[in-house]
Scaffold this active site. Structure first.
Site, PDB file in Angstrom:
ATOM      1  CG  HIS A 141      -0.571   3.970 -17.301  1.00  0.00           C
ATOM      2  ND1 HIS A 141      -0.115   2.665 -17.296  1.00  0.00           N
ATOM      3  CD2 HIS A 141      -1.245   4.109 -16.133  1.00  0.00           C
ATOM      4  CE1 HIS A 141      -0.499   2.058 -16.192  1.00  0.00           C
ATOM      5  NE2 HIS A 141      -1.183   2.918 -15.468  1.00  0.00           N
ATOM      6  CG  ASP A 164       2.446   1.277 -19.146  1.00  0.00           C
ATOM      7  OD1 ASP A 164       2.873   2.428 -18.964  1.00  0.00           O
ATOM      8  OD2 ASP A 164       1.269   0.949 -18.909  1.00  0.00           O
ATOM      9  CB  SER A 176      -0.554   1.864 -12.486  1.00  0.00           C
ATOM     10  OG  SER A 176      -1.715   1.323 -13.043  1.00  0.00           O
TER      11      SER A 176
END
Length: 752
Positions: A88, A225, A660
């Site tokens: 992402h 991810d 992230s």
């Protein structure tokens, strides 16, 4: 006696509610690990020293961590600049390279040689060279009292610019300075910013986004991810603009990758760039978030997401155009929902009020200097929040609803051109500005669908008009329901707006900008989209922003004093600074958790869970045929654990947005995973941390290797990495002596 007993009870309650910072709470400055955290970290399982985590004089873990773009983290996993981050985080780059014909979002992308690695203009990777406490230099000449916040900030910013420029003068480095503890301290970060970052590999969305919005902010999680990039540098290994002559960057340190896996109680360290937290917010700040801002933003984004979801499902072109935008909107929409649930469950407002009662008792019981500094602080904060409440709500509706309509947002960005014409700036200056705007507008329309945005406007304009306090709504917008009455009034107005505006397509917008370049400001100002955008933004600047800014400036001043008071009140407590997008260390342990009565979650998930969730009728849970084949044949290579492939695990590290892509590192300094989310029950940790509920979610590095190696067939990338499967392969006294292991096929009994 009664008063003393009551105070003692309050103090006891306060200490219970605000425990000493522990291994699983806090985002710590690497510069200060030696004095604040090293002993505790080693007690919890760290085998390294603070110097091996952060060092200026030799390669250390910090030299393998980068800020990826402007809002994520990445880690260096090879001696040739290979960079691992989240899927992402790389999503917008993957999307920019995608088209209906070459849909890398859906199918994935893997560069099988260096020539196939794709450049990404504008993407950067930023290393921290060193940090420095510059509080005294920044606050030099700044009065401690009797100064308006805006005037103080001007003096501070002048000093910041001077100190930062002096630090990097004559070098290729950059520097920035950020406030800590609400402006009580300041630290400088000297950086090295690389500009040539190329896409190397990304799994298909059926792996990289498996579970979609349904599983977002949730556990158990089965999302692969990750995406892989490479940093390129000039021949001197220094940052350089993109060039075919650039070469892979040679880092001072890259992270060895552990195949040994994790178990409950294992030490974990998250190294990254957390974005923003507000752990020292008062009860009024928490109440405003819980009751005012979050509900408004959730409502607006919910309406927008419903429109986008429908149109993206109906058109591959729209799906690709809006993929990154949808993901960004949905991410915080769901986060705010979880945050409010968590704040309610913790009874956060009441707990903050109890803390403030103890603080007020302390302030009132001190000498005259303490009373003068802190005695009236909390009542002033309450008044400031009350004064700002309607203006905060109005601001949220402008930013989320009004500017959430892309036609209004892009038009607003062009309005300064008309001002330049009316102010008769030199022709050359105007021409340059218009040319820049034309390029930006062309890029905007690449990922814009006017029919979709029209539907968004029908949904959001009524929310903006009814949600904004009436006194703060522009007269232009107030008049629209009278001009377009009835249940379909807003839809009628929006259809007229989009049918007559010249700013709904690139061709007509470019022609309009040419007229502006020739001195015709009215061509823009008379456009109906410009009339609406100008009414909203000019009203915002004159009727909302001044009061909002004054109130929030006063809150900032009072909050800085409050945090200083808390640190004085609790000298035995080790305080950590709120996140502010600077490099931090969080540490904790692998742990399961119990989200609700009768529910217990395990600490890891596996490929088995992916196959259990598989649903070919639901795009969020599609499983690629190749992955299903590997599952059926149990062709897991050396990445297996208990007969499957581990996908993700959870731990108690304190993380937030910006973390992230952060490396999750074991006690020996080896990469064991990549941080990509928090559990939904723990999203309130930006405001109040609860070790029993908060878990960070990590992609197990073995699943990443499995996908790269077995699924994608990109074994050449795995061969670049330094893999270790024995705790003795990395010697903690150096952090560098790594034995590279031969990757062999393992049976189902491979130990974790």
């Amino acid at each position: 006696m009664h008063t003393l007993s009551r105070l003692a009870l309050l103090v006891l309650a306060f200490l219970t509610l605000t425990p000493q910072a522990r291994a699983d709470e806090g985002m710590w400055l690497p510069l200060l690990l030696k004095q604040l955290n090293e002993a505790d970290m080693q007690k919890k399982g760290l085998k390294l020293t603070a110097e091996q985590i952060y060092s200026v004089n030799q390669g250390s873990l910090k030299d393998a961590v980068v800020q990826f773009g402007g809002g994520c983290t990445g880690e260096i996993i090879s001696a040739e600049g290979l960079l691992l981050t989240n899927h992402h985080c790389g999503y917008s780059q993957i999307q920019q390279h995608s088209s209906v014909e070459n849909d890398y979002l859906t199918k994935g992308y893997w560069a099988m040689n260096r020539e196939q690695e794709l450049p990404n203009p504008g993407l950067t990777a930023t290393f921290i060279v060193r940090m420095e406490d510059v509080t005294s230099q920044v606050l030099m000449g700044v009065p401690k009292t009797n100064v308006q916040e805006v005037d103080r900030e001007k003096l501070v910013q002048t000093n910041i610019q001077r100190v930062a420029q002096a630090a990097v003068q004559g070098t290729h480095y950059q520097a920035f300075i950020r406030p800590f503890y609400n402006g009580n301290e300041y630290y400088m970060f000297v950086t090295e910013v690389f500009q040539d970052i190329r896409l190397v590999g990304a799994p298909p969305s059926s792996i990289g986004k498996f579970g979609g919005d349904t599983d977002n902010w949730a556990w158990p999680r089965h999302t692969g991810d990750f995406s892989i990039f490479r940093i390129y540098a000039g021949p001197d290994n220094k940052p350089a603009a993109y060039s075919k002559d650039n070469v892979p960057f040679k880092p001072r340190h890259h992270l060895p990758i552990s195949l040994a896996g994790v178990q409950p109680g294992d030490f974990t360290l998250v190294f990254g760039f957390p974005g923003r937290t507000n752990e020292y917010l008062t009860s009024w700040g928490v109440e405003e978030t819980y009751s005012v801002s979050n509900p408004a933003k959730i409502k607006v984004r919910d309406a927008k997401l419903k429109v986008l979801n429908t149109d993206m499902a109906a058109s591959d072109k729209v799906r690709i155009q809006y993929a990154a935008k949808y993901a960004s909107i949905a991410n915080y929409w769901k986060k705010w929902i979880g945050e409010n649930r968590g704040l309610k469950k913790l009874d956060a407002v009441t707990r903050k009020q109890q803390q403030e009662t103890v603080f007020q008792q302390w302030a009132n019981s001190g000498d005259e200097a303490r009373k003068a500094a802190y005695g009236t602080l909390l009542p002033q904060l309450q008044r400031s929040y009350t004064a700002a409440r309607d203006y905060t709500l109005a601001r949220d509706y402008v930013t989320e609803a009004a500017l959430g309509i892309e036609l209004i947002a892009v038009t607003n960005s062009l309005l300064p051109l008309a001002e330049m014409v009316e102010n008769k700036v030199p022709a050359a200056e105007l021409a340059t500005a218009v040319e820049k705007a034309k390029k930006g507008t062309a890029n905007f329309f690449r990922n814009y669908s006017a029919p979709t945005d029209r539907k968004v406007a029908v949904a959001l304009l009524p929310l903006y008009a009814t949600g904004t306090p009436t006194a703060l709504l522009p007269a232009y917008v107030k008049a629209l329901p009278k001009q377009f009455p009835g249940a379909a009034g807003w839809a009628t107005y929006v259809n007229q707006l989009y049918s007559t505006s010249r700013l709904t397509s690139n061709e007509s917008a470019q022609a309009l900008l040419d007229e502006v370049a020739n001195g015709n400001a009215r061509a823009l100002l008379d456009d109906p989209a410009a009339k609406l955008a100008s009414a909203i933004t000019s009203n915002y600047r004159t009727a909302i922003l001044p009061t909002y800014t004054a109130a929030t400036d006063n809150i900032a001043l009072l909050q800085r004093t409050y945090v200083a008071g808390l640190r004085q009140q609790q000298p035995e407590r080790t305080f950590y600074p709120d996140a502010n997008s600077t490099l931090r260390v969080a540490y904790g342990q692998v742990q399961p958790y119990q989200p609700a009565d009768g529910t217990q979650y395990e600490f890891y998930t596996t490929l088995d869970g992916i196959m259990e969730k598989a649903d070919p009728t639901n795009p969020e849970f599609e499983v690629p045929a190749r992955l299903a084949e590997l599952y059926q044949t149990k062709d897991y290579g050396p990445y297996a654990y208990k007969g499957s492939v581990p996908v993700a695990f959870i731990a108690t590290n304190h993380t937030t947005g910006g973390n992230s892509g952060s490396p999750v590192i074991n006690g020996r300094g080896e990469l064991i995973g990549t941080n990509f989310d928090r559990n939904w029950e723990g999203t309130m940790s930006d405001i109040m941390f609860d070790p029993d509920r908060v878990r960070n979610i990590t992609l197990d590095v073995r699943y990443m290797l499995f996908v790269v190696d077995k699924f994608a067939g990109a074994k050449h990338l795995v061969n670049e990495m330094t893999l270790v499967d024995n705790p003795n392969d990395v010697k903690p006294e150096s952090g560098k002596k790594v034995k590279k292991v031969k990757v062999k096929k393992a049976n189902a009994k491979t130990a974790a």
